[in-house]
Design a protein around this motif. Structure first.
Motif, PDB file in Angstrom:
ATOM      1  N   LEU A  86       0.808  -1.212   0.000  1.00 42.82           N
ATOM      2  CA  LEU A  86       0.000   0.000   0.000  1.00 42.82           C
ATOM      3  C   LEU A  86       0.846   1.269   0.000  1.00 42.82           C
ATOM      4  CD1 LEU A  86      -2.757  -1.139   2.524  1.00 42.82           C
ATOM      5  CD2 LEU A  86      -2.909  -1.054   0.028  1.00 42.82           C
ATOM      6  N   ILE A  87       2.157   1.126   0.208  1.00 39.13           N
ATOM      7  CA  ILE A  87       3.062   2.274   0.086  1.00 39.13           C
ATOM      8  C   ILE A  87       3.313   2.534  -1.395  1.00 39.13           C
ATOM      9  CG2 ILE A  87       5.452   3.046   0.403  1.00 39.13           C
ATOM     10  CD1 ILE A  87       4.010   3.350   2.932  1.00 39.13           C
ATOM     11  N   LYS A  88       3.124   3.756  -1.810  1.00 32.69           N
ATOM     12  CA  LYS A  88       3.370   4.129  -3.199  1.00 32.69           C
ATOM     13  C   LYS A  88       4.757   4.758  -3.334  1.00 32.69           C
ATOM     14  CE  LYS A  88      -1.487   4.873  -4.481  1.00 32.69           C
ATOM     15  NZ  LYS A  88      -2.063   4.365  -3.223  1.00 32.69           N
ATOM     16  N   ASN A  89       5.434   4.422  -4.428  1.00 34.98           N
ATOM     17  CA  ASN A  89       6.745   4.994  -4.742  1.00 34.98           C
ATOM     18  C   ASN A  89       7.709   4.869  -3.558  1.00 34.98           C
ATOM     19  OD1 ASN A  89       8.696   6.305  -6.246  1.00 34.98           O
ATOM     20  ND2 ASN A  89       7.894   8.366  -5.867  1.00 34.98           N
ATOM     21  N   PRO A  90       7.942   3.664  -3.052  1.00 29.88           N
ATOM     22  CA  PRO A  90       8.738   3.508  -1.824  1.00 29.88           C
ATOM     23  C   PRO A  90      10.159   4.046  -1.917  1.00 29.88           C
ATOM     24  CG  PRO A  90       8.339   1.384  -2.882  1.00 29.88           C
ATOM     25  CD  PRO A  90       7.450   2.368  -3.559  1.00 29.88           C
ATOM     26  N   ASN A  91      10.784   3.970  -3.092  1.00 32.60           N
ATOM     27  CA  ASN A  91      12.171   4.427  -3.229  1.00 32.60           C
ATOM     28  C   ASN A  91      12.295   5.754  -3.975  1.00 32.60           C
ATOM     29  OD1 ASN A  91      12.892   2.113  -1.911  1.00 32.60           O
ATOM     30  ND2 ASN A  91      13.667   1.052  -3.716  1.00 32.60           N
ATOM     31  N   LEU A  92      11.170   6.467  -4.143  1.00 31.38           N
ATOM     32  CA  LEU A  92      11.139   7.793  -4.774  1.00 31.38           C
ATOM     33  C   LEU A  92      11.566   7.780  -6.239  1.00 31.38           C
ATOM     34  CD1 LEU A  92      12.657  10.059  -1.943  1.00 31.38           C
ATOM     35  CD2 LEU A  92      10.251   9.586  -2.418  1.00 31.38           C
ATOM     36  N   SER A  93      11.612   6.619  -6.853  1.00 27.06           N
ATOM     37  CA  SER A  93      12.135   6.533  -8.220  1.00 27.06           C
ATOM     38  C   SER A  93      11.115   6.935  -9.279  1.00 27.06           C
ATOM     39  CB  SER A  93      12.618   5.106  -8.502  1.00 27.06           C
ATOM     40  OG  SER A  93      11.566   4.177  -8.314  1.00 27.06           O
ATOM     41  N   ASP A  94       9.824   7.047  -8.917  1.00 27.72           N
ATOM     42  CA  ASP A  94       8.807   7.364  -9.917  1.00 27.72           C
ATOM     43  C   ASP A  94       9.039   8.717 -10.575  1.00 27.72           C
ATOM     44  OD1 ASP A  94       7.715   4.986  -9.248  1.00 27.72           O
ATOM     45  OD2 ASP A  94       5.850   5.775  -8.404  1.00 27.72           O
ATOM     46  N   ALA A  95       9.676   9.645  -9.852  1.00 24.58           N
ATOM     47  CA  ALA A  95       9.933  10.973 -10.419  1.00 24.58           C
ATOM     48  C   ALA A  95      11.069  10.946 -11.437  1.00 24.58           C
ATOM     49  CB  ALA A  95      10.259  11.969  -9.303  1.00 24.58           C
ATOM     50  N   PHE A  96      11.788   9.807 -11.505  1.00 25.99           N
ATOM     51  CA  PHE A  96      12.937   9.705 -12.407  1.00 25.99           C
ATOM     52  C   PHE A  96      12.838   8.392 -13.179  1.00 25.99           C
ATOM     53  CE2 PHE A  96      14.064  12.073  -8.613  1.00 25.99           C
ATOM     54  CZ  PHE A  96      14.502  13.270  -9.147  1.00 25.99           C
ATOM     55  N   PRO A  97      12.000   8.348 -14.230  1.00 27.82           N
ATOM     56  CA  PRO A  97      11.736   7.090 -14.931  1.00 27.82           C
ATOM     57  C   PRO A  97      12.965   6.459 -15.570  1.00 27.82           C
ATOM     58  CG  PRO A  97      10.811   8.974 -16.117  1.00 27.82           C
ATOM     59  CD  PRO A  97      11.228   9.471 -14.779  1.00 27.82           C
ATOM     60  N   ASN A  98      14.016   7.243 -15.812  1.00 28.38           N
ATOM     61  CA  ASN A  98      15.229   6.683 -16.416  1.00 28.38           C
ATOM     62  C   ASN A  98      16.323   6.456 -15.384  1.00 28.38           C
ATOM     63  OD1 ASN A  98      15.556   9.427 -15.972  1.00 28.38           O
ATOM     64  ND2 ASN A  98      16.940   9.718 -17.713  1.00 28.38           N
ATOM     65  N   ILE A  99      15.931   6.224 -14.125  1.00 31.11           N
ATOM     66  CA  ILE A  99      16.908   6.104 -13.045  1.00 31.11           C
ATOM     67  C   ILE A  99      17.852   4.924 -13.264  1.00 31.11           C
ATOM     68  CG2 ILE A  99      15.359   4.730 -11.591  1.00 31.11           C
ATOM     69  CD1 ILE A  99      17.934   7.313 -10.373  1.00 31.11           C
ATOM     70  N   LEU A 100      17.374   3.850 -13.899  1.00 30.03           N
ATOM     71  CA  LEU A 100      18.244   2.689 -14.108  1.00 30.03           C
ATOM     72  C   LEU A 100      19.397   3.028 -15.043  1.00 30.03           C
ATOM     73  CD1 LEU A 100      15.670  -0.226 -14.383  1.00 30.03           C
ATOM     74  CD2 LEU A 100      17.104   0.398 -12.441  1.00 30.03           C
ATOM     75  N   VAL A 192       4.189  -4.217   8.473  1.00 30.59           N
ATOM     76  CA  VAL A 192       4.977  -3.069   8.020  1.00 30.59           C
ATOM     77  C   VAL A 192       6.458  -3.424   8.123  1.00 30.59           C
ATOM     78  CG1 VAL A 192       3.208  -1.438   8.750  1.00 30.59           C
ATOM     79  CG2 VAL A 192       5.071  -1.981  10.313  1.00 30.59           C
ATOM     80  N   CYS A 193       7.247  -2.925   7.185  1.00 27.70           N
ATOM     81  CA  CYS A 193       8.685  -3.180   7.256  1.00 27.70           C
ATOM     82  C   CYS A 193       9.433  -2.186   6.382  1.00 27.70           C
ATOM     83  CB  CYS A 193       9.029  -4.610   6.832  1.00 27.70           C
ATOM     84  SG  CYS A 193       8.980  -4.897   5.052  1.00 27.70           S
ATOM     85  N   GLU A 194      10.728  -2.099   6.608  1.00 26.99           N
ATOM     86  CA  GLU A 194      11.640  -1.368   5.731  1.00 26.99           C
ATOM     87  C   GLU A 194      13.050  -1.902   5.975  1.00 26.99           C
ATOM     88  OE1 GLU A 194      11.947   3.032   3.890  1.00 26.99           O
ATOM     89  OE2 GLU A 194      11.800   2.973   6.066  1.00 26.99           O
ATOM     90  N   TRP A 195      13.849  -1.905   4.918  1.00 30.43           N
ATOM     91  CA  TRP A 195      15.244  -2.315   5.009  1.00 30.43           C
ATOM     92  C   TRP A 195      16.126  -1.079   5.168  1.00 30.43           C
ATOM     93  CZ3 TRP A 195      16.725  -7.493   4.689  1.00 30.43           C
ATOM     94  CH2 TRP A 195      15.742  -8.395   4.259  1.00 30.43           C
ATOM     95  N   PHE A 196      17.204  -1.216   5.942  1.00 32.70           N
ATOM     96  CA  PHE A 196      18.155  -0.116   5.984  1.00 32.70           C
ATOM     97  C   PHE A 196      19.577  -0.644   6.071  1.00 32.70           C
ATOM     98  CE2 PHE A 196      18.697  -0.530  10.514  1.00 32.70           C
ATOM     99  CZ  PHE A 196      19.778   0.272  10.876  1.00 32.70           C
ATOM    100  N   GLY A 277      12.642  -0.494   0.210  1.00 34.82           N
ATOM    101  CA  GLY A 277      11.567  -1.467   0.395  1.00 34.82           C
ATOM    102  C   GLY A 277      10.531  -1.119   1.433  1.00 34.82           C
ATOM    103  N   ALA A 278      10.185   0.161   1.583  1.00 32.41           N
ATOM    104  CA  ALA A 278       9.114   0.525   2.518  1.00 32.41           C
ATOM    105  C   ALA A 278       7.844  -0.242   2.149  1.00 32.41           C
ATOM    106  CB  ALA A 278       8.861   2.028   2.467  1.00 32.41           C
ATOM    107  N   THR A 279       7.238  -0.903   3.137  1.00 32.14           N
ATOM    108  CA  THR A 279       6.115  -1.798   2.851  1.00 32.14           C
ATOM    109  C   THR A 279       5.040  -1.697   3.921  1.00 32.14           C
ATOM    110  OG1 THR A 279       7.537  -3.406   1.716  1.00 32.14           O
ATOM    111  CG2 THR A 279       5.432  -4.221   2.547  1.00 32.14           C
ATOM    112  N   VAL A 280       3.793  -1.622   3.476  1.00 33.20           N
ATOM    113  CA  VAL A 280       2.622  -1.797   4.338  1.00 33.20           C
ATOM    114  C   VAL A 280       1.669  -2.707   3.576  1.00 33.20           C
ATOM    115  CG1 VAL A 280       0.618  -0.717   5.410  1.00 33.20           C
ATOM    116  CG2 VAL A 280       2.821   0.454   5.463  1.00 33.20           C
ATOM    117  N   ARG A 281       1.328  -3.847   4.154  1.00 33.52           N
ATOM    118  CA  ARG A 281       0.424  -4.765   3.464  1.00 33.52           C
ATOM    119  C   ARG A 281      -0.334  -5.620   4.466  1.00 33.52           C
ATOM    120  NH1 ARG A 281       2.497 -10.038   2.625  1.00 33.52           N
ATOM    121  NH2 ARG A 281       1.072 -10.220   0.868  1.00 33.52           N
TER     122      ARG A 281
END
Length: 285
Positions: A86-100, A192-196, A277-281
């Motif tokens: 349910l978390i959207k855009n967990p790594n903020l990459s949606d604003a940069f579609p060519n991030i890879l 809920v979880c997140e990696w760090f 990997g921010a996650t809520v499910r």
């Protein structure tokens, strides 16, 4: 003389064909099977096929959803809120579609963007609220730099710097399609979880705060958790902070997810905590 090939599915009862097609991967159903012939398209689009697929993949669990019957099972398969993060855009990459291709992208606080207004700067992170980005800002890293590979399912991470980075996302459960009786009566566990992580040559600190809230967005007093960590230099493995909310009271309508990171040495550059990997499910057993 060669005989014309017969489609064996047309010799079967329609319901049996639906059972068979429900084992086909969803992507193949919508992209390939619908193009074979009119009969295969009918089976691939049929509600029975997608209902069976939802049950098989546990997107629909009868003991929880006995009072709920989707009108369109195919739509429910892709949009149901009980089987996805349910978390959207967990790594903020949606604003940069060519991030890879970029491999990394530096993001500074609003003051570093010249003519960009504060509203425009914040808009690129929606639905996240960037509460603080200090120090040198943050960097999106694909793959992570100075540590082990990102955990399974994540190609990259957010790297913080020598100033605090804090962000917040509030999930509107009803807007996501969660039914009130699922929350108030079934009380399916919420995970809920997140990696760090941190660079091998610099220490870092981090926290994750998650709170269940009522319809007025008041935090339910006994239903919030704070998980924190501090790591010295020299490690490359990722740590996972996680918690499961069980038997929560009726009335939960929102979930607030906050995380934070920075380095412990005050070095210039992106040496702070790395978040991924921010996650809520929901946990459907």
């Amino acid at each position: 003389m060669a005989t014309e090939l017969q489609d064996p599915t047309q010799a079967l009862p329609f319901e049996v064909s639906c059972v068979i097609f429900s084992f086909v991967p969803a992507e193949n159903l919508v992209k390939n099977c619908v193009l074979v012939c009119q009969f295969w398209k009918q089976i691939s689009d049929d509600n029975t096929t997608w209902r069976l697929k939802c049950e098989r993949t546990r997107r629909y669990v009868k003991k929880y959803m006995r009072n709920f019957e989707p009108e369109n099972w195919k739509k429910y398969y892709y949009q149901n809120p009980y089987f996805r993060n349910l978390i959207k855009n967990p790594n903020l990459s949606d604003a940069f579609p060519n991030i890879l291709e970029l491999k990394s992208q530096e993001i500074y606080g609003w003051h570093g963007y010249g003519d960009v207004t504060q509203e425009q700067w914040h808009a690129q992170f929606i639905p996240w609220e960037m509460m603080r980005i200090e120090g040198q800002g943050i960097q999106l890293e694909y793959p992570p730099i100075g540590c082990g590979p990102a955990p399974s399912g994540d190609l990259g991470c957010i790297a913080t710097s020598h100033g605090p980075t804090k962000r917040c996302q509030v999930i509107d459960l009803l807007a996501e399609g969660v039914l009130e009786y699922i929350l108030d009566e079934c009380k399916i566990p919420i995970y809920v979880c997140e990696w760090f992580n941190n660079r091998f040559d610099c220490g870092a600190k981090y926290f994750l705060k998650v709170a269940l809230m009522d319809k007025k967005r008041n935090k339910l007093p006994e239903w919030k958790v704070k998980l924190d960590g501090q790591r010295p230099e020299g490690r490359r493995e990722w740590d996972k902070l996680e918690h499961t909310f069980r038997e929560y009271p009726a009335g939960v309508r929102y979930i607030q997810f906050k995380d934070y990171g920075e380095d412990t040495y005050n070095w210039a550059g992106f040496y702070g905590a790395k978040l991924a990997g921010a996650t809520v499910r929901f946990l459907l057993d």
